[in-house]
Design a protein around this motif. Sequence first.
Motif, PDB file in Angstrom:
ATOM      1  N   LEU A 169      67.016  29.401  51.711  1.00 33.84           N
ATOM      2  CA  LEU A 169      68.331  29.383  52.359  1.00 33.84           C
ATOM      3  C   LEU A 169      69.362  30.116  51.506  1.00 33.84           C
ATOM      4  CD1 LEU A 169      68.487  25.646  53.512  1.00 33.84           C
ATOM      5  CD2 LEU A 169      67.891  27.635  54.897  1.00 33.84           C
ATOM      6  N   SER A 170      70.028  31.075  52.113  1.00 36.65           N
ATOM      7  CA  SER A 170      71.047  31.807  51.359  1.00 36.65           C
ATOM      8  C   SER A 170      72.275  30.937  51.075  1.00 36.65           C
ATOM      9  CB  SER A 170      71.464  33.066  52.127  1.00 36.65           C
ATOM     10  OG  SER A 170      72.018  32.713  53.384  1.00 36.65           O
ATOM     11  N   GLY A 171      72.470  29.872  51.819  1.00 32.62           N
ATOM     12  CA  GLY A 171      73.607  28.986  51.612  1.00 32.62           C
ATOM     13  C   GLY A 171      73.376  27.937  50.546  1.00 32.62           C
ATOM     14  N   VAL A 172      72.196  27.937  49.938  1.00 29.35           N
ATOM     15  CA  VAL A 172      71.890  27.016  48.838  1.00 29.35           C
ATOM     16  C   VAL A 172      71.668  27.870  47.597  1.00 29.35           C
ATOM     17  CG1 VAL A 172      70.315  25.248  47.961  1.00 29.35           C
ATOM     18  CG2 VAL A 172      70.812  25.372  50.413  1.00 29.35           C
ATOM     19  N   THR A 173      72.511  27.656  46.586  1.00 29.34           N
ATOM     20  CA  THR A 173      72.423  28.464  45.383  1.00 29.34           C
ATOM     21  C   THR A 173      72.302  27.586  44.149  1.00 29.34           C
ATOM     22  OG1 THR A 173      74.827  28.568  45.220  1.00 29.34           O
ATOM     23  CG2 THR A 173      73.735  30.392  46.351  1.00 29.34           C
ATOM     24  N   VAL A 174      71.575  28.106  43.192  1.00 28.57           N
ATOM     25  CA  VAL A 174      71.446  27.458  41.887  1.00 28.57           C
ATOM     26  C   VAL A 174      71.953  28.465  40.870  1.00 28.57           C
ATOM     27  CG1 VAL A 174      69.877  26.409  40.228  1.00 28.57           C
ATOM     28  CG2 VAL A 174      69.438  26.150  42.670  1.00 28.57           C
ATOM     29  N   ASP A 175      73.168  28.227  40.361  1.00 25.47           N
ATOM     30  CA  ASP A 175      73.768  29.135  39.397  1.00 25.47           C
ATOM     31  C   ASP A 175      73.222  28.855  38.008  1.00 25.47           C
ATOM     32  OD1 ASP A 175      75.314  30.029  41.498  1.00 25.47           O
ATOM     33  OD2 ASP A 175      76.968  28.670  41.038  1.00 25.47           O
ATOM     34  N   GLY A 176      73.150  29.892  37.205  1.00 23.26           N
ATOM     35  CA  GLY A 176      72.730  29.691  35.824  1.00 23.26           C
ATOM     36  C   GLY A 176      71.232  29.718  35.666  1.00 23.26           C
ATOM     37  N   SER A 177      70.752  28.886  34.771  1.00 17.54           N
ATOM     38  CA  SER A 177      69.338  28.912  34.413  1.00 17.54           C
ATOM     39  C   SER A 177      68.537  27.907  35.236  1.00 17.54           C
ATOM     40  CB  SER A 177      69.195  28.576  32.934  1.00 17.54           C
ATOM     41  OG  SER A 177      69.552  27.221  32.713  1.00 17.54           O
ATOM     42  N   ASN A 178      67.268  27.827  34.907  1.00 18.98           N
ATOM     43  CA  ASN A 178      66.399  26.845  35.556  1.00 18.98           C
ATOM     44  C   ASN A 178      66.785  25.421  35.166  1.00 18.98           C
ATOM     45  OD1 ASN A 178      64.890  28.729  36.958  1.00 18.98           O
ATOM     46  ND2 ASN A 178      63.415  28.979  35.300  1.00 18.98           N
ATOM     47  N   TRP A 179      67.528  25.277  34.074  1.00 20.97           N
ATOM     48  CA  TRP A 179      67.972  23.942  33.662  1.00 20.97           C
ATOM     49  C   TRP A 179      68.895  23.326  34.702  1.00 20.97           C
ATOM     50  CZ3 TRP A 179      65.107  21.509  30.519  1.00 20.97           C
ATOM     51  CH2 TRP A 179      64.418  22.188  29.532  1.00 20.97           C
ATOM     52  N   THR A 180      69.640  24.157  35.412  1.00 17.34           N
ATOM     53  CA  THR A 180      70.489  23.650  36.489  1.00 17.34           C
ATOM     54  C   THR A 180      69.631  23.021  37.574  1.00 17.34           C
ATOM     55  OG1 THR A 180      72.112  25.385  36.039  1.00 17.34           O
ATOM     56  CG2 THR A 180      72.274  24.272  38.163  1.00 17.34           C
ATOM     57  N   VAL A 224      66.604  21.778  37.119  1.00 12.01           N
ATOM     58  CA  VAL A 224      66.024  20.559  36.549  1.00 12.01           C
ATOM     59  C   VAL A 224      67.047  19.427  36.579  1.00 12.01           C
ATOM     60  CG1 VAL A 224      65.141  19.546  34.405  1.00 12.01           C
ATOM     61  CG2 VAL A 224      64.353  21.804  35.123  1.00 12.01           C
ATOM     62  N   TRP A 225      68.289  19.725  36.227  1.00 12.58           N
ATOM     63  CA  TRP A 225      69.363  18.733  36.257  1.00 12.58           C
ATOM     64  C   TRP A 225      69.604  18.251  37.697  1.00 12.58           C
ATOM     65  CZ3 TRP A 225      71.780  15.091  34.026  1.00 12.58           C
ATOM     66  CH2 TRP A 225      73.061  14.714  34.391  1.00 12.58           C
ATOM     67  N   ALA A 226      69.638  19.179  38.648  1.00  9.80           N
ATOM     68  CA  ALA A 226      69.837  18.810  40.054  1.00  9.80           C
ATOM     69  C   ALA A 226      68.695  17.921  40.536  1.00  9.80           C
ATOM     70  CB  ALA A 226      69.942  20.058  40.926  1.00  9.80           C
ATOM     71  N   ALA A 227      67.469  18.230  40.129  1.00  8.53           N
ATOM     72  CA  ALA A 227      66.318  17.413  40.519  1.00  8.53           C
ATOM     73  C   ALA A 227      66.418  16.016  39.935  1.00  8.53           C
ATOM     74  CB  ALA A 227      65.022  18.087  40.080  1.00  8.53           C
ATOM     75  N   ALA A 228      66.886  15.921  38.693  1.00  7.01           N
ATOM     76  CA  ALA A 228      67.042  14.606  38.059  1.00  7.01           C
ATOM     77  C   ALA A 228      68.105  13.780  38.771  1.00  7.01           C
ATOM     78  CB  ALA A 228      67.396  14.771  36.584  1.00  7.01           C
ATOM     79  N   VAL A 229      69.239  14.387  39.061  1.00  3.71           N
ATOM     80  CA  VAL A 229      70.321  13.683  39.763  1.00  3.71           C
ATOM     81  C   VAL A 229      69.860  13.278  41.157  1.00  3.71           C
ATOM     82  CG1 VAL A 229      72.623  13.984  40.771  1.00  3.71           C
ATOM     83  CG2 VAL A 229      72.165  14.741  38.433  1.00  3.71           C
ATOM     84  N   GLY A 279      77.268  20.875  38.868  1.00  5.95           N
ATOM     85  CA  GLY A 279      78.170  22.002  39.062  1.00  5.95           C
ATOM     86  C   GLY A 279      77.511  23.279  39.532  1.00  5.95           C
ATOM     87  N   GLY A 280      76.350  23.623  39.037  1.00  4.65           N
ATOM     88  CA  GLY A 280      75.715  24.888  39.382  1.00  4.65           C
ATOM     89  C   GLY A 280      74.830  24.836  40.607  1.00  4.65           C
ATOM     90  N   PHE A 281      74.735  23.680  41.234  1.00  5.83           N
ATOM     91  CA  PHE A 281      73.929  23.523  42.450  1.00  5.83           C
ATOM     92  C   PHE A 281      74.888  23.442  43.626  1.00  5.83           C
ATOM     93  CE2 PHE A 281      71.748  20.792  45.581  1.00  5.83           C
ATOM     94  CZ  PHE A 281      70.624  21.562  45.797  1.00  5.83           C
TER      95      PHE A 281
END
Length: 121
Positions: free
Chosen positions: A19-30, A32-37, A81-83
Motif C-alpha cells: 500500500l502506497s498509503g502505508v509508509t515506514v520512514d527510516g530504518s528497519n528498526w522503525t 521492528v518498533w511498530a511491530a512491538a507496539v 513516529g516513523g510508521f
Amino acid sequence: MLVSWVANAVALGVTAWLLSGVTVDGSNWTLVWAAAVFGVLNTILKPLLKLLTLPFAVLTLGLAWFFVSMLMLWLTDLIVGGFNISGFWNYVWATIIVWAVNLVVDVLFRDRKHGLAATAA
C-alpha cells in the motif's frame, strides 16, 4: 512471543510494501518498533476492547471487531513516529492485509509446531 513479534513485523512490512498509503520512514528498526507496539496493543488492549464491544459485535455479526483491529493500527500509527498510515481506506486495506499475513504465518507455524510435537512423542 518472539514468533508473534516477527509475524507482526512481516505483516506490517508486507502492508507497507503493498500500500502506497502505508509508509515506514527510516530504518528497519522503525518496523521492528511498530511491530512491538502493535503486538503489545493486540495483547493487552484488544481483548479488553473486544469484550466491551461484544454487544455491537453480535449486532453487526462481528464487523465491530474489524474496527477494533483498525483501531490497533491507528494507535500504532500514533505511537510510532516513523510508521504512517494515511486515509481511511488504507486503514481498511492494511487491516485486511495484516490479518491475512498473520493467518498465513499462524498456519505455517501451527503445522510446524504440531509436526515437532508429533516427532517428539
